[in-house]
Design a protein around this motif. Structure first.
Motif: not given
Length: 172
Positions: A45-58
């Motif tokens: 679950l945290a990995s998906m959140v981190g992926y989302g942060v990278g996708y949207l806000f890197l």
């Protein structure tokens, strides 16, 4: 509680969950596999959140996290590895002791397939946490001492296995 501890460790806490996980598994051997599953789920679950942060806000939030923890060099190394090996780079980073946050953010920023990212993270973290459960199952109370003495060698073996899988995929 371990689900959220795994979530926090995966997102940002720089303390490996193994420090808590191994003693917990040793004292709760009747729940080894369930514990490994719960910790893996929290990490995913945290990995998906981190992926989302990278996708949207890197460029904003993701870059701030990377700079705060001094992971800029790791990010560049992972990007090079990721460009060349993609899926297997994520698996390798998920098993070896390199901050997985770098892989999450970079995969998201690259727009890598979320399904393949989750599959790679599942394999990597499954190997890591279910491997610890197996270690506790085999060595019982001695597992913690064994892990402390051999964690570098275990990481090298896990990396070798991931690289062998990569070689098999690339050459066959």
């Amino acid at each position: 509680m371990l689900f959220w501890a795994s979530f926090a460790e995966t997102i940002i806490v720089p303390i490996p969950i193994e420090l808590v996980l191994i003693p917990f598994m040793v004292t709760n051997r009747h729940r080894l596999w369930r514990t490994a599953a719960v910790v893996t789920a929290g990490c995913l679950l945290a990995s998906m959140v981190g992926y989302g942060v990278g996708y949207l806000f890197l460029d904003s939030l993701g870059r701030a996290v990377i700079e705060h923890f001094g992971w800029s060099a790791e990010l560049e190394r992972f990007r090079t590895l990721f460009e060349r090996y993609g899926f297997w780079a994520i698996v390798a980073v998920g098993v070896i002791p390199i901050p997985f946050q770098v892989a999450m953010l970079a995969a998201g920023a690259a727009g890598y397939s979320i399904a393949l990212f989750v599959l790679a993270a599942s394999i990597a973290r499954g190997i890591r946490y279910f491997g610890l459960a197996l270690l506790v199952r085999l060595y019982g109370r001695h597992a913690e001492d064994y892990w402390k003495r051999h964690k570098t060698q275990a990481s090298i073996v896990a990396t070798a296995v991931a690289l062998a899988l990569l070689a098999g995929v690339v050459w066959f």
